[in-house]
Every structure is written in C-alpha cells, then in structure tokens.
Design a protein around this motif. Structure first.
Motif: not given
Length: 137
Positions: A39-68
């Motif tokens: 499975v590939l898990v992607v954030p909803r907004p277009h973000v080219p790399e991890l360092s560009a992901l807004e800090p407030d989106l990190l917990p939700g995104f990584f919680a989703l990766v953890q669930r998957v």
C-alpha cells in the motif's frame, strides 16, 4: 497539482484500488507491488517530500500510516510490514508517499532491492484492496 498522479487519485479523477480515504490521507495499492498487498499512503495536499509536510499534518498522516501498517498483516496473512519513504531520489511520483509492504520470514526481500510482483488481474487487486479496507473499517 494538475499533473500529479497521486493528486488525481486523491481527487478521484484517476482510479485506484483504495484501501482508505480519510481527511488525513489516502491509501491505495501500489500498481507495481513488492509483494501483493503493498500500500502507498499519501497526504491529501500535494507535498513533494516529508520536509515539506506542514507540521500540523504530521500526526494525522503518520497515524494513518500506522493504521495501514497494522491492517496489512491481518488482511494479507503476513507476519509484519516494511514501512519506507523516499524523498526526491527514487520517487517515481513526486508526491510524498509511505510504502507499507507486507513481509514474511524468507520472502526474499534483501536490503533495498525490491523485486516487483504484478497482480494476476484487476479482480485480484480489488480483493487485496477490499481485505485491507475491511480491516481498516
């Protein structure tokens, strides 16, 4: 992002075997899986790399990766998962994505050599997507 394949999958304008579609991101089967159920898990907004992901989106995104990562072994019968992320180099699609790859002892995966395995049919891919989505609820 108009030319981004993963943005089109998130938007629903390009079909994919989705396993989860949530406010925190979208998970779908890799069309060239290392092992079936990859499975590939992607954030909803277009973000080219991890360092560009807004800090407030990190917990939700990584919680989703953890669930998957928890759902894939249960859905596929694997013993565990390999979770990986490329940043720029080796990204075939320049949109941040986490790989969640089912693993079993003796599966032949060594280091970063990732042999690819195709699904036998769309029905087989849909079956994997459905099983993982079922575990995710």
């Amino acid at each position: 992002m108009p030319d981004c394949l993963f943005c089109a999958i998130v938007a629903g304008s390009v079909p994919a075997f989705k396993v989860v579609d949530s406010p925190d991101g979208v998970g779908f089967l890799d069309i060239r899986p290392v092992f079936k159920g990859h499975v590939l898990v992607v954030p909803r907004p277009h973000v080219p790399e991890l360092s560009a992901l807004e800090p407030d989106l990190l917990p939700g995104f990584f919680a989703l990766v953890q669930r998957v990562a928890a759902a894939v072994p249960e859905a596929t019968g694997a013993r565990g998962t390999f979770v990986a992320m490329n940043n720029i180099v080796s990204q075939s699609v320049p949109h941040l994505h986490a790989h969640v790859v089912p693993r079993t002892k003796g599966d032949g995966l060594r280091g970063f050599f990732w042999p690819r395995h195709k699904y036998g049919s769309e029905e087989e891919a849909a079956s994997y997507a459905s099983r993982i989505a079922g575990v995710l609820g």
